[in-house]
Design an enzyme around this catalytic site. Structure first.
Site, mmCIF file in Angstrom:
data_model
loop_
_atom_site.group_PDB
_atom_site.id
_atom_site.type_symbol
_atom_site.label_atom_id
_atom_site.label_comp_id
_atom_site.label_asym_id
_atom_site.label_seq_id
_atom_site.Cartn_x
_atom_site.Cartn_y
_atom_site.Cartn_z
ATOM 1 N N LYS A 1 3.078 10.430 8.255
ATOM 2 C CA LYS A 1 2.458 9.778 9.564
ATOM 3 C C LYS A 1 2.959 10.244 10.791
ATOM 4 C CE LYS A 1 -0.006 5.749 7.425
ATOM 5 N NZ LYS A 1 -1.331 5.880 7.693
ATOM 6 N N PHE B 1 0.869 -1.117 0.220
ATOM 7 C CA PHE B 1 -0.062 -0.083 -0.025
ATOM 8 C C PHE B 1 0.997 1.228 -0.079
ATOM 9 C CE2 PHE B 1 -2.416 3.580 1.461
ATOM 10 C CZ PHE B 1 -3.711 3.504 0.844
ATOM 11 N N ASP C 1 9.439 2.595 1.593
ATOM 12 C CA ASP C 1 8.329 3.163 2.228
ATOM 13 C C ASP C 1 8.248 3.030 3.532
ATOM 14 O OD1 ASP C 1 5.755 4.079 2.828
ATOM 15 O OD2 ASP C 1 4.764 3.391 0.988
HETATM 16 C C1 LIG Z 1 2.997 2.331 3.786
HETATM 17 C C2 LIG Z 1 2.215 3.535 3.255
HETATM 18 N N1 LIG Z 1 2.501 4.496 2.357
HETATM 19 C C3 LIG Z 1 1.982 5.344 1.999
HETATM 20 C C4 LIG Z 1 0.642 5.780 2.576
HETATM 21 C C5 LIG Z 1 -0.338 6.884 2.155
HETATM 22 O O1 LIG Z 1 -0.201 7.933 3.211
HETATM 23 P P1 LIG Z 1 -1.146 9.071 3.101
HETATM 24 O O2 LIG Z 1 -2.366 8.453 3.517
HETATM 25 O O3 LIG Z 1 -0.692 9.991 4.114
HETATM 26 O O4 LIG Z 1 -1.052 9.717 1.707
HETATM 27 C C6 LIG Z 1 0.078 4.824 3.496
HETATM 28 C C7 LIG Z 1 -1.134 5.063 4.472
HETATM 29 O O5 LIG Z 1 -1.614 4.453 4.965
HETATM 30 C C8 LIG Z 1 0.902 3.593 4.137
HETATM 31 O O6 LIG Z 1 0.720 3.164 5.089
#
Ligand SMILES: Cc1ncc(COP(=O)(O)O)c(C=O)c1O
Length: 394
Positions: free
Chosen positions: A249, A135, A220
């Site tokens: 986050k 994700f 990520d």
């Molecule tokens: C691993 C990861 N990458 C990217 C994102 C996307 O982040 P955002 O919702 O701040 O755009 C998330 C969101 O849950 C995530 O868990």
């Protein structure tokens, strides 16, 4: 305003793209939230890992208040001290490189995708390989990067140049690489995908292959970053340093901020005109992030996460012994989950009724990610509620 009125206004005026619980929260402190009626909830999934220090952490609140009355925003065509301090703080705890600031995880990943394309441009390389079950966000490029059809198929035609392989399968990855591959994108612990931890051996092989083929290794760390796993970043457990890392986050302690860190030679490809963000790295966002990093260091939160993570895991293992339908306990630090034999929704709902907030992902995985500041007695309280809810499922 009453709950009924609030819900009515939402229904009429807010786009309904979220599944919502029948709850209206108005106040938070540490591991707890209070609803409109003053009912107290124990939050073991605070802000989907955004409120990593717990709700309204005093140092973060203080820093935001002070900054808001000094200078809230300065566009990126000028300098300000807080972005400089924040960038240096991030580099000090990660690897030698430079930072691009934005406002969310998706934007940080979007920046990494664009930077990869700049890196591959000369040799016509543009393809990025990501993992099934990953994700990475909801913008068109990051939802395409996300290796889950349920998120990206509705938006076809998708941008070109994204390939997927099963997680932790080195042969599949090696076979997928071709002369157009420029980057490999990894979550070291898949969050939304069900708390799947990467194999060390696999990661080492991927790193070696990337070095041999001049492929960018991108991590990520939007969910795993800033202490969640017991190190500042998950990669620090594995001894493999990426070329690019994306963050968001917990970084802002509740205030929106995202960041992409890239090694210098890659980062320097992002020259004026290639990328930008109007809000990115504002004084207010950076002041909040500086307070978060300072707190993690000064309060020795990494040690606390390791200690409390171990304790929580032990308690969850005890529940596993007691209930046959718990298949396994998984994760690292305070990024933990119990995987059930059956759908997890009923258990999740039961916990909610008992005022414990968790998350159910991937159908049968209960994600448990309390604040890094969680106390032992709060862990005991949560585990007791989980025990009661599991026993009511028999
Ligand atoms: C691993 C990861 N990458 C990217 C994102 C996307 O982040 P955002 O919702 O701040 O755009 C998330 C969101 O849950 C995530 O868990």
């Amino acid at each position: 305003m009453e709950k009924r009125q609030i819900k009515k206004i939402y229904k009429e005026y807010v786009i309904g793209c979220y599944t919502k619980e029948d709850l209206v929260f108005v106040r938070g402190k540490g591991s707890y939230l209070w609803d409109l009626n003053g009912e107290k909830y124990l939050d073991f999934f605070p802000g989907w890992a955004v409120s990593g220090l717990g709700h309204c952490y005093p140092e973060v609140v203080k820093s935001i208040k002070k900054q808001a009355s000094t200078l809230i925003h300065i566009p990126n065509n000028y300098y300000h001290p807080w972005q400089a301090i924040c960038a240096k703080e991030i580099i000090d705890i990660s690897f030698e490189g430079k930072v691009f600031f934005c406002n969310s995880g998706a934007e940080a990943n979007e920046a990494a995708i664009k930077l990869s394309r700049l890196y591959g441009k000369e040799k016509g390389r543009y393809k990025i390989i990501s993992m099934e079950n990953s994700f990475h966000g909801r913008t068109l490029a990051t939802v395409t990067l996300t290796g889950q059809k349920k998120y990206n198929e509705p938006f076809k035609p998708l941008p070109e140049g994204f390939d997927y392989v099963p997680f932790n399968d080195f042969n599949a990855l090696r076979k997928k690489i071709d002369d157009k591959t420029v980057a490999i994108f990894l979550e070291l612990i898949q969050g939304e995908g069900g708390i799947n931890v990467i194999d060390k051996d696999y990661l080492e092989k991927v790193n070696k292959l990337c070095k041999e083929k001049d492929i960018l290794l991108i991590f990520d760390e939007v969910q795993t970053g800033f202490g969640r796993t017991g190190e500042f970043f998950a990669y620090q457990h594995f001894g493999v340093v990426p070329e690019i890392m994306t963050l968001a986050k917990t970084l802002g302690g509740g205030f929106p901020i995202g960041a992409m860190v890239a090694k210098k030679e890659v980062a320097d490809l992002m020259v004026p005109g290639t990328h930008a963000s109007t809000f990115g790295g504002s004084p207010l966002a950076c002041a909040s992030a500086i307070a978060v990093i300072k707190t993690i260091k000064e309060k020795k939160l990494l040690e606390k996460v390791r200690k409390n993570g171990k304790y929580l895991r032990k308690q969850l293992e005890k529940l596993k012994k007691k209930y046959d339908f718990i298949k396994r306990v998984k994760g690292m630090g305070l990024m933990l989950a119990v995987e059930l034999e059956m759908d997890g929704k009923e258990f999740y709902k039961k916990c909610l009724e008992k005022k414990l907030l968790l998350n159910c992902t991937h159908g049968n995985v209960i994600r448990i990610m309390p604040a890094l500041t969680v106390k032992k007695k709060e862990i005991d309280e949560a585990v007791e509620i989980m025990d009661e809810c599991f026993s009511s499922l028999i």
